[in-house]
Write an enzyme that holds these catalytic residues in place. Structure first.
Site, PDB file in Angstrom:
ATOM      1  CG  ASP A   1      -2.026  -0.926   1.253  1.00  0.00           C
ATOM      2  OD1 ASP A   1      -2.391  -1.426   0.176  1.00  0.00           O
ATOM      3  OD2 ASP A   1      -2.588  -1.183   2.342  1.00  0.00           O
ATOM      4  CG  MET A   2       1.962   5.485  -1.917  1.00  0.00           C
ATOM      5  SD  MET A   2       3.710   5.034  -1.707  1.00  0.00           S
ATOM      6  CE  MET A   2       4.096   4.396  -3.338  1.00  0.00           C
TER       7      MET A   2
ATOM      8  NE  ARG B   1      -4.751  -1.459  -4.222  1.00  0.00           N
ATOM      9  CZ  ARG B   1      -4.337  -1.751  -2.991  1.00  0.00           C
ATOM     10  NH1 ARG B   1      -3.865  -0.818  -2.179  1.00  0.00           N
ATOM     11  NH2 ARG B   1      -4.368  -2.986  -2.554  1.00  0.00           N
TER      12      ARG B   1
ATOM     13  CE  LYS C   1     -11.325   9.798  -7.812  1.00  0.00           C
ATOM     14  NZ  LYS C   1     -12.669  10.389  -7.626  1.00  0.00           N
ATOM     15  N   GLY C   2      -5.736   8.768  -3.642  1.00  0.00           N
ATOM     16  CA  GLY C   2      -4.848   9.175  -2.557  1.00  0.00           C
ATOM     17  C   GLY C   2      -5.638   9.587  -1.334  1.00  0.00           C
ATOM     18  CB  ALA C   3      -6.382   7.853   1.589  1.00  0.00           C
TER      19      ALA C   3
ATOM     20  NE  ARG D   1      -5.699   5.861   5.491  1.00  0.00           N
ATOM     21  CZ  ARG D   1      -4.980   5.202   6.404  1.00  0.00           C
ATOM     22  NH1 ARG D   1      -4.371   5.856   7.381  1.00  0.00           N
ATOM     23  NH2 ARG D   1      -4.849   3.896   6.343  1.00  0.00           N
TER      24      ARG D   1
HETATM   25  C1  FAD Z   1      -8.862  -1.027  -3.301  1.00  0.00           C
HETATM   26  C2  FAD Z   1      -8.390   0.305  -2.798  1.00  0.00           C
HETATM   27  C3  FAD Z   1      -7.137   0.417  -2.253  1.00  0.00           C
HETATM   28  C4  FAD Z   1      -6.665   1.653  -1.816  1.00  0.00           C
HETATM   29  N1  FAD Z   1      -5.358   1.772  -1.398  1.00  0.00           N
HETATM   30  C5  FAD Z   1      -4.880   2.995  -1.086  1.00  0.00           C
HETATM   31  C6  FAD Z   1      -3.495   3.186  -0.777  1.00  0.00           C
HETATM   32  O1  FAD Z   1      -2.673   2.254  -0.777  1.00  0.00           O
HETATM   33  N2  FAD Z   1      -3.083   4.453  -0.508  1.00  0.00           N
HETATM   34  C7  FAD Z   1      -3.941   5.533  -0.508  1.00  0.00           C
HETATM   35  O2  FAD Z   1      -3.505   6.656  -0.288  1.00  0.00           O
HETATM   36  N3  FAD Z   1      -5.261   5.357  -0.760  1.00  0.00           N
HETATM   37  C8  FAD Z   1      -5.742   4.134  -1.047  1.00  0.00           C
HETATM   38  N4  FAD Z   1      -7.076   3.986  -1.350  1.00  0.00           N
HETATM   39  C9  FAD Z   1      -8.023   5.092  -1.060  1.00  0.00           C
HETATM   40  C10 FAD Z   1      -8.130   6.066  -2.210  1.00  0.00           C
HETATM   41  O3  FAD Z   1      -6.951   6.809  -2.325  1.00  0.00           O
HETATM   42  C11 FAD Z   1      -9.314   7.034  -2.010  1.00  0.00           C
HETATM   43  O4  FAD Z   1      -9.109   7.775  -0.847  1.00  0.00           O
HETATM   44  C12 FAD Z   1     -10.666   6.361  -1.926  1.00  0.00           C
HETATM   45  O5  FAD Z   1     -10.748   5.252  -2.767  1.00  0.00           O
HETATM   46  C13 FAD Z   1     -11.783   7.330  -2.317  1.00  0.00           C
HETATM   47  O6  FAD Z   1     -11.626   7.729  -3.638  1.00  0.00           O
HETATM   48  P1  FAD Z   1     -12.580   7.280  -4.850  1.00  0.00           P
HETATM   49  O7  FAD Z   1     -11.696   6.934  -5.974  1.00  0.00           O
HETATM   50  O8  FAD Z   1     -13.491   6.217  -4.433  1.00  0.00           O
HETATM   51  O9  FAD Z   1     -13.312   8.589  -5.287  1.00  0.00           O
HETATM   52  P2  FAD Z   1     -14.138   9.719  -4.531  1.00  0.00           P
HETATM   53  O10 FAD Z   1     -14.257  10.822  -5.502  1.00  0.00           O
HETATM   54  O11 FAD Z   1     -13.542  10.004  -3.177  1.00  0.00           O
HETATM   55  O12 FAD Z   1     -15.514   9.033  -4.299  1.00  0.00           O
HETATM   56  C14 FAD Z   1     -16.377   8.706  -5.375  1.00  0.00           C
HETATM   57  C15 FAD Z   1     -17.641   8.088  -4.826  1.00  0.00           C
HETATM   58  O13 FAD Z   1     -17.319   6.849  -4.185  1.00  0.00           O
HETATM   59  C16 FAD Z   1     -18.071   6.665  -2.998  1.00  0.00           C
HETATM   60  N5  FAD Z   1     -17.142   6.678  -1.843  1.00  0.00           N
HETATM   61  C17 FAD Z   1     -15.832   7.014  -1.847  1.00  0.00           C
HETATM   62  N6  FAD Z   1     -15.288   6.872  -0.624  1.00  0.00           N
HETATM   63  C18 FAD Z   1     -16.290   6.467   0.167  1.00  0.00           C
HETATM   64  C19 FAD Z   1     -16.374   6.160   1.549  1.00  0.00           C
HETATM   65  N7  FAD Z   1     -15.312   6.238   2.354  1.00  0.00           N
HETATM   66  N8  FAD Z   1     -17.573   5.770   2.041  1.00  0.00           N
HETATM   67  C20 FAD Z   1     -18.663   5.659   1.242  1.00  0.00           C
HETATM   68  N9  FAD Z   1     -18.629   5.944  -0.081  1.00  0.00           N
HETATM   69  C21 FAD Z   1     -17.478   6.341  -0.606  1.00  0.00           C
HETATM   70  C22 FAD Z   1     -19.038   7.818  -2.945  1.00  0.00           C
HETATM   71  O14 FAD Z   1     -20.203   7.414  -3.613  1.00  0.00           O
HETATM   72  C23 FAD Z   1     -18.325   8.889  -3.719  1.00  0.00           C
HETATM   73  O15 FAD Z   1     -19.175   9.838  -4.275  1.00  0.00           O
HETATM   74  C24 FAD Z   1      -7.533   2.780  -1.850  1.00  0.00           C
HETATM   75  C25 FAD Z   1      -8.800   2.658  -2.399  1.00  0.00           C
HETATM   76  C26 FAD Z   1      -9.241   1.470  -2.887  1.00  0.00           C
HETATM   77  C27 FAD Z   1     -10.590   1.378  -3.520  1.00  0.00           C
END
Ligand code: FAD
Length: 309
Positions: free
Chosen positions: A135-136, A186, A189-191, A290
């Site tokens: 993971d990042m 993978r 977007k980044g958390a 997060r």
């Molecule tokens: C499989 C996976 C692995 C990941 N690994 C990492 C990692 O290693 N490092 C890292 O920095 N980040 C990681 N992330 C988190 C990522 O960076 C985002 O913060 C997160 O996925 C939210 O972005 P989104 O692409 O879903 O889009 P967004 O624009 O945030 O969300 C789009 C839509 O998705 C739904 N949604 C999004 N988040 C949520 C939530 N928490 N609860 C309910 N609905 C939600 C909503 O309907 C929202 O409108 C990972 C995410 C996934 C799916």
């Protein structure tokens, strides 16, 4: 503003200790966490596999500051890899470097410890035909994580990959850097909370960069994970795949446990590969915060359900 608030709270040690110990905390966390034990995580994996969904298992933990704790975290990962082999699960594992020693000791000691521990996991995964995703975390770990992944990929090609975050300016060149070496990415977007000097402050720019990088990845010969719940982006990828006659199995969608289950099932029914990230364990607090940061409306949703049941 709420995003920053929850990300700030995710690193609060006192609130973390209190929440992880409390029964109420465990109850609300179950919205995004598959349980506290390996057995519960395996049960969730079996159920998802039965629905045609692959899994990446994450034994929750990060910012570990002693060696015994890092070794104990690693032992759980070896247990998971054993279960993947014996129960023939369609699953791999995801791990954070700060969970396995990255921050312990000085600037060379910690990374060396993390590399030894993750190296053993990757060797185990390679032996059983599975895979370790690193993971990042925050941007101070980006370059060390990429370099560590590159070294392990040289030793165990195909058994290790990492994550790139579309919010960082550097990510476009990192995508090219990893794809030319055949390293699986993978894309998310980044958390984390990153300064405007290194990351796009506007969500629209992050989304546009995501789409651009996703297209590079799915047209490369490297099998990559498109990790998002963003339906507009999913729709753009559907259209792109059709337009360019890309095999629906040349990549996979990845989503988090408990988020957009409807979309996960829909994509499986359409013939796409879908992998769900299944986190479990007692150290759920930073992960959970997060998830609240991404969608503060979750707080209301959780509160309603807490008082209902
Ligand atoms: C499989 C996976 C692995 C990941 N690994 C990492 C990692 O290693 N490092 C890292 O920095 N980040 C990681 N992330 C988190 C990522 O960076 C985002 O913060 C997160 O996925 C939210 O972005 P989104 O692409 O879903 O889009 P967004 O624009 O945030 O969300 C789009 C839509 O998705 C739904 N949604 C999004 N988040 C949520 C939530 N928490 N609860 C309910 N609905 C939600 C909503 O309907 C929202 O409108 C990972 C995410 C996934 C799916």
């Amino acid at each position: 503003m709420l995003r920053s608030f929850f990300i700030g709270l995710s690193t609060n040690k006192a609130f973390r200790a209190f929440s992880e110990r409390s029964a109420a905390g465990r109850k609300v966390s179950s919205r995004f966490v598959a349980g506290m034990s390996v057995a519960q995580a395996i049960d969730a994996t079996v159920q998802l596999n039965a629905e045609g969904i692959d899994v990446s298992l994450d034994s929750l933990g990060e910012s570990v500051l002693d060696v015994a704790h890092a070794e104990a975290s690693a032992a759980i990962y070896h247990q998971l890899l054993d279960a993947i082999e014996t129960r023939k699960l369609r699953a791999n594992v995801s791990v954070k470097l700060t969970q396995v020693g990255m921050d312990i000791g000085g600037p060379t000691e910690g990374p060396a410890l993390a590399e030894r521990i993750v190296g053993q996991m990757v060797a185990h995964a390679a032996h059983i035909g599975s895979f370790v995703r690193i993971d990042m975390e925050g941007s101070e770990y980006t370059e060390p994580t990429l370099q560590l992944t590159e070294r392990l990929h040289q030793q165990y090609p195909g058994a290790v990959g990492t994550v790139l975050q579309a919010y960082l300016f550097r990510t476009e060149s990192d995508v090219e850097r990893l794809l030319t070496q055949g390293i699986r990415i993978r894309l998310c977007k980044g958390a984390y909370e990153e300064p405007a000097g290194i990351a796009f402050p506007e969500k629209a720019d992050v989304d546009a960069n995501y789409v651009k990088l996703m297209k590079l990845m799915v047209t490369s010969p490297v099998f990559c994970g498109i990790a998002t719940h963003d339906e507009a982006i999913v729709q753009q990828l559907r259209a792109f795949v059709t337009e360019h006659s890309i095999d629906k199995r040349a990549f996979e969608f990845q989503m988090l446990y408990g988020i957009r289950r409807d979309l996960q099932r829909k994509l499986v029914a359409e013939g796409f590969g879908v992998r769900v990230y299944v986190p479990f364990g007692t150290e759920w607090y930073p992960y959970f915060m997060r998830r609240l940061a991404e969608r503060p409306a979750n707080v209301l949703f959780l509160a309603k359900n807490f008082f209902k049941s």
